[in-house]
Write a protein that holds these residues in place. Sequence first.
Motif, PDB file in Angstrom:
ATOM      1  N   PHE A 163      93.434   6.621  85.652  1.00 52.79           N
ATOM      2  CA  PHE A 163      92.586   5.803  86.517  1.00 52.79           C
ATOM      3  C   PHE A 163      91.120   6.194  86.398  1.00 52.79           C
ATOM      4  CE2 PHE A 163      95.016   3.388  90.023  1.00 52.79           C
ATOM      5  CZ  PHE A 163      95.860   2.838  89.080  1.00 52.79           C
ATOM      6  N   VAL A 164      90.850   7.480  86.200  1.00 52.69           N
ATOM      7  CA  VAL A 164      89.463   7.917  86.014  1.00 52.69           C
ATOM      8  C   VAL A 164      88.871   7.274  84.759  1.00 52.69           C
ATOM      9  CG1 VAL A 164      88.005   9.906  85.444  1.00 52.69           C
ATOM     10  CG2 VAL A 164      89.673  10.075  87.281  1.00 52.69           C
ATOM     11  N   VAL A 165      89.624   7.302  83.662  1.00 50.03           N
ATOM     12  CA  VAL A 165      89.147   6.714  82.408  1.00 50.03           C
ATOM     13  C   VAL A 165      88.989   5.198  82.541  1.00 50.03           C
ATOM     14  CG1 VAL A 165      89.703   6.342  79.976  1.00 50.03           C
ATOM     15  CG2 VAL A 165      90.135   8.566  81.023  1.00 50.03           C
ATOM     16  N   ALA A 166      89.986   4.536  83.146  1.00 50.18           N
ATOM     17  CA  ALA A 166      89.925   3.079  83.296  1.00 50.18           C
ATOM     18  C   ALA A 166      88.766   2.660  84.187  1.00 50.18           C
ATOM     19  CB  ALA A 166      91.244   2.566  83.871  1.00 50.18           C
ATOM     20  N   ALA A 167      88.561   3.384  85.297  1.00 50.62           N
ATOM     21  CA  ALA A 167      87.449   3.070  86.192  1.00 50.62           C
ATOM     22  C   ALA A 167      86.109   3.309  85.509  1.00 50.62           C
ATOM     23  CB  ALA A 167      87.553   3.907  87.463  1.00 50.62           C
ATOM     24  N   ALA A 168      86.021   4.350  84.687  1.00 56.16           N
ATOM     25  CA  ALA A 168      84.782   4.621  83.955  1.00 56.16           C
ATOM     26  C   ALA A 168      84.489   3.492  82.970  1.00 56.16           C
ATOM     27  CB  ALA A 168      84.886   5.954  83.224  1.00 56.16           C
ATOM     28  N   MET A 169      85.523   3.007  82.294  1.00 56.00           N
ATOM     29  CA  MET A 169      85.334   1.887  81.356  1.00 56.00           C
ATOM     30  C   MET A 169      84.843   0.649  82.084  1.00 56.00           C
ATOM     31  SD  MET A 169      88.770   2.417  79.021  1.00 56.00           S
ATOM     32  CE  MET A 169      88.498   0.942  78.026  1.00 56.00           C
ATOM     33  N   LEU A 170      85.433   0.366  83.242  1.00 57.48           N
ATOM     34  CA  LEU A 170      85.017  -0.804  84.014  1.00 57.48           C
ATOM     35  C   LEU A 170      83.588  -0.645  84.526  1.00 57.48           C
ATOM     36  CD1 LEU A 170      85.765  -3.520  85.259  1.00 57.48           C
ATOM     37  CD2 LEU A 170      86.749  -2.288  87.198  1.00 57.48           C
ATOM     38  N   THR A 171      83.237   0.567  84.947  1.00 64.01           N
ATOM     39  CA  THR A 171      81.882   0.826  85.432  1.00 64.01           C
ATOM     40  C   THR A 171      80.854   0.627  84.322  1.00 64.01           C
ATOM     41  OG1 THR A 171      82.714   2.413  87.055  1.00 64.01           O
ATOM     42  CG2 THR A 171      80.375   2.542  86.488  1.00 64.01           C
ATOM     43  N   VAL A 172      81.153   1.140  83.128  1.00 61.02           N
ATOM     44  CA  VAL A 172      80.245   0.958  81.990  1.00 61.02           C
ATOM     45  C   VAL A 172      80.066  -0.515  81.683  1.00 61.02           C
ATOM     46  CG1 VAL A 172      79.995   1.324  79.503  1.00 61.02           C
ATOM     47  CG2 VAL A 172      80.732   3.211  80.974  1.00 61.02           C
ATOM     48  N   GLU A 173      81.162  -1.269  81.703  1.00 63.07           N
ATOM     49  CA  GLU A 173      81.068  -2.704  81.428  1.00 63.07           C
ATOM     50  C   GLU A 173      80.198  -3.422  82.452  1.00 63.07           C
ATOM     51  OE1 GLU A 173      83.886  -6.700  81.035  1.00 63.07           O
ATOM     52  OE2 GLU A 173      84.764  -4.778  81.570  1.00 63.07           O
ATOM     53  N   GLU A 174      80.369  -3.068  83.716  1.00 59.61           N
ATOM     54  CA  GLU A 174      79.676  -3.776  84.786  1.00 59.61           C
ATOM     55  C   GLU A 174      78.201  -3.381  84.915  1.00 59.61           C
ATOM     56  OE1 GLU A 174      80.891  -6.224  86.997  1.00 59.61           O
ATOM     57  OE2 GLU A 174      82.463  -6.299  85.473  1.00 59.61           O
ATOM     58  N   THR A 175      77.829  -2.241  84.373  1.00 64.57           N
ATOM     59  CA  THR A 175      76.460  -1.746  84.598  1.00 64.57           C
ATOM     60  C   THR A 175      75.582  -1.754  83.354  1.00 64.57           C
ATOM     61  OG1 THR A 175      77.222   0.536  84.237  1.00 64.57           O
ATOM     62  CG2 THR A 175      77.174  -0.271  86.515  1.00 64.57           C
ATOM     63  N   THR A 176      76.111  -2.157  82.212  1.00 68.44           N
ATOM     64  CA  THR A 176      75.313  -2.120  80.983  1.00 68.44           C
ATOM     65  C   THR A 176      75.020  -3.504  80.423  1.00 68.44           C
ATOM     66  OG1 THR A 176      77.359  -1.772  79.704  1.00 68.44           O
ATOM     67  CG2 THR A 176      76.084   0.190  80.313  1.00 68.44           C
ATOM     68  N   GLY A 177      75.208  -4.518  81.224  1.00 68.13           N
ATOM     69  CA  GLY A 177      74.828  -5.862  80.822  1.00 68.13           C
ATOM     70  C   GLY A 177      75.669  -6.441  79.709  1.00 68.13           C
ATOM     71  N   ARG A 178      74.996  -7.227  78.859  1.00 70.70           N
ATOM     72  CA  ARG A 178      75.709  -7.961  77.813  1.00 70.70           C
ATOM     73  C   ARG A 178      76.382  -7.024  76.816  1.00 70.70           C
ATOM     74  NH1 ARG A 178      72.942 -12.617  73.956  1.00 70.70           N
ATOM     75  NH2 ARG A 178      74.839 -13.156  72.778  1.00 70.70           N
ATOM     76  N   ILE A 179      75.746  -5.911  76.507  1.00 74.03           N
ATOM     77  CA  ILE A 179      76.323  -4.967  75.541  1.00 74.03           C
ATOM     78  C   ILE A 179      77.666  -4.442  76.057  1.00 74.03           C
ATOM     79  CG2 ILE A 179      76.029  -2.729  74.421  1.00 74.03           C
ATOM     80  CD1 ILE A 179      73.044  -3.252  74.374  1.00 74.03           C
ATOM     81  N   GLY A 180      77.684  -4.034  77.317  1.00 75.25           N
ATOM     82  CA  GLY A 180      78.921  -3.519  77.897  1.00 75.25           C
ATOM     83  C   GLY A 180      79.995  -4.579  77.985  1.00 75.25           C
TER      84      GLY A 180
END
Length: 256
Positions: A76-93
Amino acid sequence: MRVNWLLAGVAAIAAVGLVWTPYDPLAQDFRELRLAGFGAAHWLGVDGLGRDVLSRLWRGLGNTAGLSLLALGLNFVVAAAMLTVEETTGRIGRTFVPLVASVWLGLPVIFLSLILLVFLPPGGATLVLAVALGNASISYRQLRISWREQIRAPYVEASETMGASGWGFFRRTLWPNLAPDVVALARLIFALCALELSGLAFLGLIGDPDFPELGAMLRQNQAYLTNAPWLLLLPGSLLSGLLLVVHLSGHRVAQD
């Protein structure tokens, strides 16, 4: 009423097995009773190396459940980190993270574990890391779906219009609606972790051949299939029972 009390009871029994069992599950103290059947002193008999079967099963349940829980948390830590990166890095994420998750999804856990074993010693920690990472893409995709559904819901728009934001907004507004999906996903990932971890242990990747874990016990006792079949049936049934209890914890039971 949810039958979570059943899951709590099994968790408590497993936790006790990590710190106390009737006999030392590793000590070969009863070699003169090898393959003895059920009895008053040894309720579930003695295995082929002179160890109390009940003690090994009890410790094995604790180890399997404990390692699977650790794998769930890391997953869950890894999955949440992936989702956070996607949501906070714009189009690239939004482009890169789903692509990585799709490729990641195609990596079998057994293949990932073998790669990790090139760099890490065999053992429970390595298997925890393997099953946690191996299922991270599944958790990420499911969390992503639930998150997107909630942040686009009308109640979120209404709350944001009224000025709600930050941690308080997440805790009081978003989390109560996300929690059922997260709990359901946690049950699924825990069951996958337990099954895959025991499978890897059965293949001998746990390292210590005497480590009391349910999958490892199946491997240790497979030589006794014909003359002492209970030595395989018991750990297999206990693993199946653990998965069944996890499944039942998400269902409602009828009340009078």
